[in-house]
Design an enzyme around this catalytic site. Sequence first.
Site, short mmCIF file in Angstrom:
data_model
loop_
_atom_site.label_atom_id
_atom_site.label_comp_id
_atom_site.label_asym_id
_atom_site.label_seq_id
_atom_site.Cartn_x
_atom_site.Cartn_y
_atom_site.Cartn_z
N HIS A 106 0.85 -1.21 0.00
CA HIS A 106 0.00 0.00 0.00
C HIS A 106 0.87 1.24 0.00
O HIS A 106 2.00 1.23 0.48
CB HIS A 106 -0.95 0.02 1.21
CG HIS A 106 -0.26 -0.11 2.53
ND1 HIS A 106 0.13 -1.33 3.04
CD2 HIS A 106 0.12 0.81 3.44
CE1 HIS A 106 0.70 -1.15 4.22
NE2 HIS A 106 0.72 0.14 4.48
N HIS A 108 0.78 5.30 1.20
CA HIS A 108 0.14 6.34 2.01
C HIS A 108 0.17 7.65 1.22
O HIS A 108 1.24 8.04 0.74
CB HIS A 108 0.92 6.59 3.31
CG HIS A 108 0.97 5.43 4.25
ND1 HIS A 108 0.24 5.38 5.41
CD2 HIS A 108 1.69 4.28 4.21
CE1 HIS A 108 0.50 4.26 6.06
NE2 HIS A 108 1.38 3.56 5.35
#
Length: 142
Positions: A106, A108
């Site tokens: 992922h 941010h």
Amino acid sequence: MTSAPAYDPQNIFGKILRGELPCVKVFEDDVALAFMDIFPRVDGHTLVVPKIPARGLLDFPASALGPFMERVQRVAAAVKSGMKADGLTIQQFNESAGGQMVFHLHFHILPRHEGAPLMPPGVAGANAEIETYADKIRRAFA
Ligand code: AMP
């Protein structure tokens, strides 16, 4: 140097991708899902995860990086515009030693305003505020 363990589909983001856990979604297509971080380091802190299961950047298929990073860029643009930010901090952590806590790749996306510091880690955001920021970001997608 240690080799990374195999991808574990029971990680939190795997469960969110399968609809087994809720999230405050701002974007989804066949390549990626973007949703609000519930322990935000700034207002509007958003996460972008690929639909392909991968633990981190290094086990993600190189051939799929282009389409995924295009989604990261698209979400980043919406976060910056929707939050009326002056800039962005984009972070991606690999393995515990690298600061990773959830083992599904992922990115941010942190909208930054001139002079405004990050908030401390591990503090849950207020649900109503997170929903308000998500609305602003959703509206910013062209
Ligand atoms: P890291 O693996 O260190 O890049 O960080 C994982 C991020 O996921 C942290 O910023 C957490 O606040 C965030 N997080 C953990 N659980 C959830 C959840 N259920 N929904 C949204 N964000 C989450």
